[in-house]
Scaffold this motif. Structure first.
Motif, mmCIF file in Angstrom:
data_model
loop_
_atom_site.group_PDB
_atom_site.id
_atom_site.type_symbol
_atom_site.label_atom_id
_atom_site.label_comp_id
_atom_site.label_asym_id
_atom_site.label_seq_id
_atom_site.Cartn_x
_atom_site.Cartn_y
_atom_site.Cartn_z
ATOM 1 N N GLY A 25 4.122 -3.869 6.599
ATOM 2 C CA GLY A 25 2.708 -3.985 6.657
ATOM 3 C C GLY A 25 2.047 -3.409 7.818
ATOM 4 N N SER A 26 2.586 -3.810 8.996
ATOM 5 C CA SER A 26 2.199 -3.332 10.186
ATOM 6 C C SER A 26 2.355 -1.673 10.350
ATOM 7 N N ALA A 27 3.377 -1.111 9.901
ATOM 8 C CA ALA A 27 3.453 0.434 9.864
ATOM 9 C C ALA A 27 2.500 0.993 9.199
ATOM 10 N N ALA B 264 1.800 -12.006 0.909
ATOM 11 C CA ALA B 264 0.830 -12.558 1.862
ATOM 12 C C ALA B 264 1.068 -12.051 3.262
ATOM 13 N N VAL B 265 2.511 -12.360 3.688
ATOM 14 C CA VAL B 265 2.693 -11.829 5.234
ATOM 15 C C VAL B 265 2.491 -10.326 5.325
ATOM 16 N N MET B 266 2.904 -9.647 4.003
ATOM 17 C CA MET B 266 2.741 -8.045 4.353
ATOM 18 C C MET B 266 1.178 -7.821 4.746
ATOM 19 N N CYS B 267 0.286 -8.367 4.088
ATOM 20 C CA CYS B 267 -1.133 -8.453 4.207
ATOM 21 C C CYS B 267 -1.636 -8.631 5.741
ATOM 22 N N ALA B 268 -0.805 -9.723 6.148
ATOM 23 C CA ALA B 268 -1.124 -10.040 7.308
ATOM 24 C C ALA B 268 -0.474 -9.024 8.532
ATOM 25 N N GLY B 269 0.642 -8.215 8.071
ATOM 26 C CA GLY B 269 1.165 -7.156 8.916
ATOM 27 C C GLY B 269 0.102 -6.063 9.007
ATOM 28 N N LEU B 270 -0.645 -5.901 7.759
ATOM 29 C CA LEU B 270 -1.563 -4.693 7.771
ATOM 30 C C LEU B 270 -2.451 -4.835 9.019
ATOM 31 N N PHE B 271 -3.000 -5.868 9.639
ATOM 32 C CA PHE B 271 -3.737 -6.031 10.618
ATOM 33 C C PHE B 271 -3.126 -5.809 12.107
#
Length: 431
Positions: free
Chosen positions: A272-274, A319-326
């Motif tokens: 998600g972060s990447a 849900a954690v992947m969505c957090a990683g997006l930011f």
């Protein structure tokens, strides 16, 4: 008729003269930061036979690296990239080799190991913040710089994923100390190649000139106040991200899930972060960076709070992947704001303060969440971790006085006084 400016893109960033060579060399050296922690931990554990001693030595190594980082960055600002980074890298690499040799001899006193680790951590060359400062010199266009920082952040994320995998491959055919020696080789070779790039000459030393304050919050025509927002946001993002590691382990244990489930959730955070970093860099934003920074911090916090309500692994992972997006956008934007706030001769230090804040936040967050997990339900722990990031969004952003000419997404041209300061003469000549 004027030639139209090419549309900013990642390809345009890498087409800038010397960009690919410089970036590749810096990444090669920074791969050391992805390998050294695991390699050194395995070496210390095998040598001492004590997790407590190994953990203490690693804590000393990390603490000196964080505490001394602003002073190492100041050396780069004052003396130039080549004169500061090369001695640091050689000293750091030599101390890592000395640590590897000490670990080959069981029975070495813990105090000796801790002393060597403290010295090594204190000499860690600030390749990340220096590369970002070089990006800012190579790319006067703020849209291109945004893409360069995003590319840099995603690449760094991948280094910290691939580094442990590389160490894992090394220890299957050699002792863990070989991984420490490999880390020394990577950082020395990468730094020498980085410093030899023609782009390295763009980062001119300030010599004996005074900068506008050494640290955030210490006077100096608003330099500290301007850096307050990006530094606080970076620290709070570090707290929230480090909390996820422990909270996911606790979540898996509470529901009887295996270690594999933990790995999948943490991988989702990295993915998600990447993805978020790449998308953030590709978007042409109409709002200034200081306005976007609170949005990214709040988005991370709210997604973490929602993740705590996930009834099972199938909902926790997205849900954690969505957090990683930011995550990557928040850190990238914090670095951009820090660069916009940096006075002449302060650029490497400004970026280093954000980096130091992230590392300090991650260390403090892990300790604080460890205490919370034993006292609060997991959903509440997720909510508290998210609330830290949301609180960072409330920190007001203030420009450094005199920096009005460097807002978010416009091209930046050095002022006349800055051009005079950078003319080749005396202490301000090319390093």
């Amino acid at each position: 008729m004027s030639t139209p400016t090419p549309r900013p893109s990642y390809a345009a960033v890498l087409r800038v003269p010397h960009a690919r060579r410089t970036f590749a060399a810096a990444l090669f050296g920074r791969l050391s930061y992805g390998t050294v922690s695991l390699a050194l931990m395995l070496s210390l554990t095998r040598s001492t036979g004590s997790y407590a001693v190994a953990g203490t030595v690693m804590a000393v190594f990390g603490a000196t690296g964080v505490l001394v980082s602003p002073y190492r960055a100041a050396l780069v600002d004052r003396h130039g990239l080549r004169r500061a980074l090369i001695p640091m890298a050689l000293l750091y690499g030599g101390l890592l080799c000395a640590l590897a040799e000490l670990c080959r001899h069981p029975g070495v006193p813990a105090a000796v190991l801790a002393g060597a680790a403290a010295l090594a951590g204190a000499c860690t060359p600030p390749l990340g913040s220096t590369m970002r400062a070089v990006w800012a010199e190579m790319l006067p266009d703020r849209q291109l710089l945004q893409r360069a920082y995003s590319l840099d952040g995603v690449a760094e994320e991948l280094l910290f994923v691939s580094g442990p995998l590389l160490v894992g491959a090394v220890v299957t055919v050699a002792p863990p100390a070989a991984g420490v020696v490999l880390s020394a080789f990577l950082v020395v070779t990468g730094t020498l190649a980085f410093a030899s790039s023609p782009a390295a000459a763009l980062l001119r030393p300030t010599g004996s000139e005074k900068s506008e304050g050494p640290v955030p919050g210490r006077g100096g025509t608003g330099q500290g106040r301007a850096l307050l927002q990006p530094v606080v946001v970076a620290a709070c993002v570090g707290v929230s991200v480090s909390a996820v590691d422990l909270l996911v382990v606790a979540y898996a244990g509470e529901r009887g899930l295996g270690d594999g489930a933990v790995a999948w959730v943490l991988a989702a955070l990295s993915v998600g972060s990447a993805v978020g970093g790449l998308v953030n860099g590709a978007v042409t934003w109409s709002s200034p960076t200081r306005a976007r920074l609170p949005f990214f911090a709040a988005g991370l916090g709210l997604c973490l709070a929602v993740a705590g309500l996930a009834p099972g692994l199938g909902t926790l992972i997205p849900a954690v992947m969505c957090a990683g997006l930011f995550v990557a956008p928040a850190l990238t934007t914090a670095y951009l704001v820090a660069d916009e706030s940096a006075a002449p001769g302060f650029r490497v230090r400004a970026g280093t303060w954000c980096n130091t804040a992230v590392n300090a936040g991650m260390s403090g967050g892990a300790a604080a969440v460890g205490l919370l997990v034993e006292r609060l339900p997991l959903p509440a722990c997720f909510a508290v971790s998210g609330a830290v990031a949301v609180a960072a969004a409330l920190v007001p952003g203030r420009r450094r006085r005199g920096a009005a000419g460097r807002p978010g997404n416009v091209s930046r041209r050095p002022s006349r006084s800055r051009r005079r300061r950078r003319s080749p003469s005396g202490a301000n000549g090319r390093p």
